[in-house]
Design an enzyme around this catalytic site. Structure first.
Site, PDB file in Angstrom:
ATOM      1  N   TYR A  68      42.078   3.505   2.843  1.00 44.40           N
ATOM      2  CA  TYR A  68      43.135   2.552   3.167  1.00 44.40           C
ATOM      3  C   TYR A  68      43.015   1.254   2.369  1.00 44.40           C
ATOM      4  O   TYR A  68      44.030   0.664   1.998  1.00 44.40           O
ATOM      5  CB  TYR A  68      43.191   2.287   4.668  1.00 44.40           C
ATOM      6  CG  TYR A  68      44.028   3.322   5.374  1.00 44.40           C
ATOM      7  CD1 TYR A  68      45.406   3.205   5.440  1.00 44.40           C
ATOM      8  CD2 TYR A  68      43.437   4.463   5.905  1.00 44.40           C
ATOM      9  CE1 TYR A  68      46.192   4.182   6.034  1.00 44.40           C
ATOM     10  CE2 TYR A  68      44.204   5.451   6.514  1.00 44.40           C
ATOM     11  CZ  TYR A  68      45.585   5.295   6.567  1.00 44.40           C
ATOM     12  OH  TYR A  68      46.365   6.268   7.151  1.00 44.40           O
ATOM     13  N   HIS A 120      56.253   3.912  11.656  1.00 44.63           N
ATOM     14  CA  HIS A 120      54.852   4.330  11.542  1.00 44.63           C
ATOM     15  C   HIS A 120      53.906   3.167  11.281  1.00 44.63           C
ATOM     16  O   HIS A 120      52.780   3.382  10.832  1.00 44.63           O
ATOM     17  CB  HIS A 120      54.725   5.396  10.448  1.00 44.63           C
ATOM     18  CG  HIS A 120      55.474   6.648  10.770  1.00 44.63           C
ATOM     19  ND1 HIS A 120      55.872   7.563   9.808  1.00 44.63           N
ATOM     20  CD2 HIS A 120      55.905   7.153  11.959  1.00 44.63           C
ATOM     21  CE1 HIS A 120      56.522   8.559  10.387  1.00 44.63           C
ATOM     22  NE2 HIS A 120      56.552   8.337  11.689  1.00 44.63           N
ATOM     23  N   CYS A 147      36.532  -6.546  14.498  1.00 43.11           N
ATOM     24  CA  CYS A 147      37.394  -7.387  15.332  1.00 43.11           C
ATOM     25  C   CYS A 147      36.704  -8.717  15.614  1.00 43.11           C
ATOM     26  O   CYS A 147      35.554  -8.730  16.071  1.00 43.11           O
ATOM     27  CB  CYS A 147      37.701  -6.652  16.629  1.00 43.11           C
ATOM     28  SG  CYS A 147      38.652  -7.620  17.820  1.00 43.11           S
TER      29      CYS A 147
END
Length: 244
Positions: A68, A120, A147
């Site tokens: 990604y 999406h 996170c």
């Protein structure tokens, strides 16, 4: 492509006050973004379909994030093409308009489309794999981003194969399609549900259905019109014929 059909579609679009357009990877191909199912749809001998899954992320998060981050880098170098720009122009001209995209590259937004639904998700969104934290982020990410709230691993803010759509997305799409005069299917192979059946919903509610794609799809024979060629060639001509 039959020229007479092109002229008829121009006339229909010019007189329409309610249009829903569905776009797929073929719209972004003209910007240099390879499609999953095209000849360039492999990455390091891996099929993207095998990496865009929750189980792949659970088992090999470092590989999924490498993929990604590579995609984000490549897509970040691309710019909207005339098809994206034409749809942004349609957004400005049609009173009731909704653009539904299956793409996650963000190029419709860059082109200026405002009445847009990203079915999406987006490559430029990250979200926590555990808590509710999420943000838009176009910066270069670490190999394994975490996170800032809970410390767990972030994941791409996209809908992976086998995952449900974001709540409410399908409801908005169905409502818009049910009241549209025209339904445009652009640059999509019509193989992935639920988007593949949107044309039937449109037909059931009396809309004119139009396919614009580089080659025939499973739905071609069921459409009212099918214009085959590159979206970046066809769409600008169609929008040029519309009245302000």
């Amino acid at each position: 492509m039959v020229r007479a059909h092109m002229e008829m579609v121009k006339a229909l679009l010019d007189g329409s006050r309610s249009i829903v357009a569905l776009t797929g990877a073929g719209v972004s191909a003209g910007s240099g973004i390879p499609t999953f199912r095209g000849p360039d749809g492999l990455w390091k001998k891996q099929r993207p379909e095998d990496l865009a899954r929750v189980d792949a992320f659970s088992q090999h998060p470092e590989l999924v994030w490498e993929f990604y981050n590579w995609r984000r880098e490549k897509v970040g170098q691309c710019t909207p093409n005339p098809a994206h720009m034409a749809l942004a122009g349609m957004d400005k001209q049609v009173p009731n308009f909704l653009l539904i995209t299956q793409n996650v590259d963000g190029l419709h937004t860059q082109a200026g489309s405002h009445r847009l639904m990203e079915m999406h998700g987006s490559l430029w969104r990250v979200q926590c794999s555990v808590c509710t934290y999420a943000r838009e982020d176009r910066s270069s990410l670490p190999d394994m981003p975490v996170c800032p709230v809970c410390g767990h691993l972030l994941r791409p803010g996209v809908v992976w194969f086998g995952e449900p759509l974001v709540p409410g997305v399908l409801k908005v799409a169905i409502e818009a399609i049910s009241s549209a005069d025209i339904f445009l299917s652009i640059g999509t192979s019509n193989l992935v549900q639920p988007a593949a059946s949107f044309y039937q919903l449109a037909k059931d509610h009396g809309a004119v259905t139009i396919e614009i794609n580089s080659e025939p799809t499973p739905n071609t024979g069921l459409m009212d019109f099918a214009l085959h060629g590159k979206a970046e060639d066809i769409l600008p001509e169609l929008v040029l014929g519309m009245s302000d």
